[in-house]
Scaffold this motif. Structure first.
Motif, PDB file in Angstrom:
ATOM      1  N   ILE A 152       0.802  -1.226   0.000  1.00 18.89           N
ATOM      2  CA  ILE A 152       0.000   0.000   0.000  1.00 18.89           C
ATOM      3  C   ILE A 152       0.835   1.276   0.000  1.00 18.89           C
ATOM      4  N   LEU A 153       1.877   1.336   0.799  1.00 17.12           N
ATOM      5  CA  LEU A 153       2.585   2.601   1.009  1.00 17.12           C
ATOM      6  C   LEU A 153       3.252   3.168  -0.248  1.00 17.12           C
ATOM      7  N   PRO A 154       3.839   2.348  -1.124  1.00 17.03           N
ATOM      8  CA  PRO A 154       4.389   2.926  -2.362  1.00 17.03           C
ATOM      9  C   PRO A 154       3.312   3.598  -3.213  1.00 17.03           C
ATOM     10  N   LEU A 155       2.117   3.049  -3.173  1.00 15.72           N
ATOM     11  CA  LEU A 155       0.987   3.630  -3.907  1.00 15.72           C
ATOM     12  C   LEU A 155       0.697   5.046  -3.391  1.00 15.72           C
ATOM     13  N   ILE A 156       0.650   5.189  -2.082  1.00 12.24           N
ATOM     14  CA  ILE A 156       0.372   6.486  -1.463  1.00 12.24           C
ATOM     15  C   ILE A 156       1.546   7.440  -1.666  1.00 12.24           C
ATOM     16  N   ALA A 157       2.770   6.915  -1.620  1.00 14.31           N
ATOM     17  CA  ALA A 157       3.957   7.749  -1.814  1.00 14.31           C
ATOM     18  C   ALA A 157       3.971   8.356  -3.222  1.00 14.31           C
ATOM     19  N   ARG A 158       3.642   7.555  -4.229  1.00 17.43           N
ATOM     20  CA  ARG A 158       3.620   8.074  -5.601  1.00 17.43           C
ATOM     21  C   ARG A 158       2.523   9.123  -5.767  1.00 17.43           C
ATOM     22  N   PHE A 159       1.393   8.903  -5.118  1.00 16.14           N
ATOM     23  CA  PHE A 159       0.301   9.878  -5.163  1.00 16.14           C
ATOM     24  C   PHE A 159       0.760  11.212  -4.587  1.00 16.14           C
ATOM     25  N   SER A 160       1.401  11.169  -3.427  1.00 22.71           N
ATOM     26  CA  SER A 160       1.877  12.383  -2.783  1.00 22.71           C
ATOM     27  C   SER A 160       2.942  13.076  -3.632  1.00 22.71           C
ATOM     28  N   GLU A 161       3.835  12.285  -4.204  1.00 23.32           N
ATOM     29  CA  GLU A 161       4.908  12.853  -5.016  1.00 23.32           C
ATOM     30  C   GLU A 161       4.341  13.579  -6.237  1.00 23.32           C
ATOM     31  N   ARG A 162       3.309  13.013  -6.850  1.00 20.89           N
ATOM     32  CA  ARG A 162       2.703  13.657  -8.025  1.00 20.89           C
ATOM     33  C   ARG A 162       2.074  15.004  -7.662  1.00 20.89           C
ATOM     34  N   LEU A 163       1.649  15.147  -6.412  1.00 22.44           N
ATOM     35  CA  LEU A 163       1.046  16.398  -5.968  1.00 22.44           C
ATOM     36  C   LEU A 163       2.072  17.345  -5.363  1.00 22.44           C
ATOM     37  N   GLY A 164       3.340  16.943  -5.378  1.00 22.02           N
ATOM     38  CA  GLY A 164       4.391  17.773  -4.812  1.00 22.02           C
ATOM     39  C   GLY A 164       4.449  17.731  -3.302  1.00 22.02           C
ATOM     40  N   GLY A 165       3.860  16.703  -2.703  1.00 22.39           N
ATOM     41  CA  GLY A 165       3.829  16.594  -1.252  1.00 22.39           C
ATOM     42  C   GLY A 165       4.971  15.760  -0.703  1.00 22.39           C
ATOM     43  N   ARG A 166       4.961  15.633   0.614  1.00 23.76           N
ATOM     44  CA  ARG A 166       5.972  14.847   1.314  1.00 23.76           C
ATOM     45  C   ARG A 166       5.825  13.376   0.957  1.00 23.76           C
ATOM     46  N   VAL A 167       6.932  12.726   0.661  1.00 17.57           N
ATOM     47  CA  VAL A 167       6.906  11.306   0.326  1.00 17.57           C
ATOM     48  C   VAL A 167       7.088  10.507   1.612  1.00 17.57           C
ATOM     49  N   PRO A 168       6.094   9.738   2.026  1.00 18.62           N
ATOM     50  CA  PRO A 168       6.187   9.025   3.301  1.00 18.62           C
ATOM     51  C   PRO A 168       7.129   7.831   3.235  1.00 18.62           C
ATOM     52  N   GLU A 169       7.561   7.407   4.406  1.00 19.65           N
ATOM     53  CA  GLU A 169       8.375   6.194   4.531  1.00 19.65           C
ATOM     54  C   GLU A 169       7.556   4.999   4.032  1.00 19.65           C
ATOM     55  N   THR A 170       8.174   4.132   3.237  1.00 18.53           N
ATOM     56  CA  THR A 170       7.439   3.002   2.654  1.00 18.53           C
ATOM     57  C   THR A 170       7.973   1.647   3.071  1.00 18.53           C
ATOM     58  N   SER A 171       9.006   1.613   3.912  1.00 18.92           N
ATOM     59  CA  SER A 171       9.642   0.335   4.237  1.00 18.92           C
ATOM     60  C   SER A 171       9.025  -0.349   5.451  1.00 18.92           C
ATOM     61  N   GLY A 172       8.187   0.365   6.214  1.00 21.38           N
ATOM     62  CA  GLY A 172       7.600  -0.211   7.420  1.00 21.38           C
ATOM     63  C   GLY A 172       6.171  -0.680   7.204  1.00 21.38           C
TER      64      GLY A 172
END
Length: 279
Positions: A152-172
């Motif tokens: 799930i987390l890489p999905l949310i990270a890419r979404f945030s990155e496309r909006l110019g937002g903070r990219v969350p940690e995805t390894s946990g």
């Protein structure tokens, strides 16, 4: 506070990060650790004025208000605190504490959400996590939690990155991840978070799907223009389709493709954006 007494209002504002409800423990500790050690005479003052803590003394808002009264006496040459000064000081203290409490209370229901938590909320919508029977499970077992996080987390990270937002940690994992805790804290009227047998479950409260969709759309509109939103939301949905099989294998997939098309149209389709001056 590393400053001599100044304007009362400004000094009370400076004390807010230490004394308001929800003050960050780290900020409080850093302030206390920076104070000199208290001496014997300091301890003669009441704790309403100076709080003894970790070998030091921290002035309270009430102490700063009292200091203002004493400074007024010094300037005027008077030696007695009259009733009007007492009432004014008491009213200042009550108003201050009430305002701090009111602000804290409002912040439990109002607050900003960055792109990452909005991505998590959008994931719940797309995943069809409507009601407890279709809840998304955040596992308590570390290995399962990390497994879900890797999906799930890489999905949310890419979404945030496309909006110019903070990219969350995805390894946990996801159970304690801030992107999900923020959703239930700020959007708690629409999203429930509850303990369950296998961990924690999150789901859109019955009858609140439309309200949550409107809220997510409204907040996303403040973050980016319609074209970036469309790119981010469409990308999240495309990414979701790629991991849908893994979610289904975990018993965590409830998507209704028809509902997903409505979500994209409502949140991100430039053709649905109200025109300037339109009704």
């Amino acid at each position: 506070m590393d400053d001599p007494p100044g304007d009362l209002e400004a000094d009370l504002i400076a004390l807010a990060p230490v004394f308001t409800s929800g003050a960050k423990p780290k900020a409080v500790k850093e302030r206390v650790y920076s104070l000199p050690a208290a001496n014997a005479e300091d301890h003669l003052l009441p704790s309403d004025v100076l709080v003894p803590i970790d070998g030091a003394l921290l002035i309270t808002p009430e102490g700063r208000i009292l200091l203002d009264v004493l400074l007024d006496l010094q300037r005027s040459g008077h030696t007695t605190i009259d009733v009007s000064q007492q009432v004014r000081a008491l009213q200042t203290a009550i108003t201050l504490r009430t305002e701090w409490q009111r602000t804290w209370l409002k912040n439990q229901f109002e607050g900003t959400l960055s792109a990452s938590p909005l991505g998590a909320a959008l994931f719940l919508l797309v995943n069809g996590s409507n009601g407890p029977e279709a809840a998304f499970t955040l596992p308590s077992a570390d290995s399962e939690d990390r497994q879900v996080g890797q999906i799930i987390l890489p999905l949310i990270a890419r979404f945030s990155e496309r909006l110019g937002g903070r990219v969350p940690e995805t390894s946990g994992g996801v159970r304690k991840h801030w992107v999900f805790t923020q959703v239930s804290r700020i959007l708690g009227r629409d999203v429930a978070r509850e303990p369950a047998v296998r961990g924690t479950i999150m789901y859109i409260r019955p009858g609140r799907q439309a309200a949550l969709l409107d809220e997510v759309a409204s907040r996303l509109a403040k973050l980016a223009d319609v074209h970036r939103r469309y790119e981010a939301v469409s990308g999240l949905v495309d990414g979701y389709r790629e991991i849908r099989g893994e979610l289904a294998a975990l018993g965590q997939m409830y998507e209704d493709p028809t509902a997903t098309r409505r979500i994209i149209q409502r949140v991100a389709d430039p053709m649905t954006e109200p025109q300037a001056g339109g009704s």
